[in-house]
Design an enzyme around this catalytic site. Structure first.
Site, PDB file in Angstrom:
ATOM      1  N   LYS A  44       0.732  -1.167   0.055  1.00  0.00           N
ATOM      2  CA  LYS A  44       0.049   0.000  -0.098  1.00  0.00           C
ATOM      3  C   LYS A  44       0.908   1.252   0.002  1.00  0.00           C
ATOM      4  O   LYS A  44       1.995   1.117   0.473  1.00  0.00           O
ATOM      5  CB  LYS A  44      -0.803  -0.012   1.222  1.00  0.00           C
ATOM      6  CG  LYS A  44      -2.165  -0.965   1.369  1.00  0.00           C
ATOM      7  CD  LYS A  44      -2.933  -0.979   2.605  1.00  0.00           C
ATOM      8  CE  LYS A  44      -3.974  -2.072   2.394  1.00  0.00           C
ATOM      9  NZ  LYS A  44      -3.735  -3.310   1.834  1.00  0.00           N
ATOM     10  N   HIS A  71      -4.032   1.771   4.702  1.00  0.00           N
ATOM     11  CA  HIS A  71      -3.266   2.888   4.111  1.00  0.00           C
ATOM     12  C   HIS A  71      -3.218   3.826   5.453  1.00  0.00           C
ATOM     13  O   HIS A  71      -2.337   4.749   5.659  1.00  0.00           O
ATOM     14  CB  HIS A  71      -4.421   3.522   3.264  1.00  0.00           C
ATOM     15  CG  HIS A  71      -4.071   2.911   1.683  1.00  0.00           C
ATOM     16  ND1 HIS A  71      -4.994   1.908   1.424  1.00  0.00           N
ATOM     17  CD2 HIS A  71      -3.323   2.937   0.792  1.00  0.00           C
ATOM     18  CE1 HIS A  71      -4.702   1.307   0.398  1.00  0.00           C
ATOM     19  NE2 HIS A  71      -3.643   2.148  -0.149  1.00  0.00           N
TER      20      HIS A  71
END
Length: 137
Positions: A44, A71
């Site tokens: 990510k 995230h």
């Protein structure tokens, strides 16, 4: 009461101090790396806007790591470190990066559920400045 000349000199000293402080902060902003990602793998990433507090000086940076399950974990780690330097941070979105250092390829794709999709074209341009000898898509 300060004379006109005294007020002028006093205000010039303050203005000079503020300019020097903002200049120093802009220099600190320039020293923040545009890209910090893991050397290999799929992970990510987030695109951040980093801004000097009380200034218009800003830039976008890319941060990505395999150690982040979500995230927001990247943002929660990066934001306090940058704020300690006198910066403000805003997450502009996220996605994933596939980094193949053997073939010198980086692929940017996907989106973040929490932050939405980053402008991958901005992220790709940032990555190209650091990984000039890579194919970045």
């Amino acid at each position: 009461m300060l004379s006109v000349l005294g007020r002028f000199l006093f205000s010039r000293r303050l203005t000079g101090s503020v300019c020097r402080a903002v200049g120093t902060m802009a220099e600190a902003l320039a020293k923040i790396p545009d890209v910090e990602i893991d050397p290999e793998g799929t992970f990510k990433y987030i695109l951040l806007r980093v801004k000097v507090k009380d200034s218009d000086a800003q830039k976008d940076v890319v941060r990505g790591t395999k150690s982040a399950e979500y995230h927001n974990h990247i943002f929660e780690k990066v934001s306090p470190a940058l704020e300690a330097l006198g910066m403000e941070c805003k997450c502009l979105g996220g996605g994933k990066i596939e980094h193949n250092n053997k073939d010198k390829k980086i692929r940017v794709f996907g989106e973040s559920t929490a932050f939405g999709k980053a402008d991958h074209s901005v992220s790709v341009e940032k990555l190209k400045t650091v990984f000039g000898d890579y194919e970045v898509t």
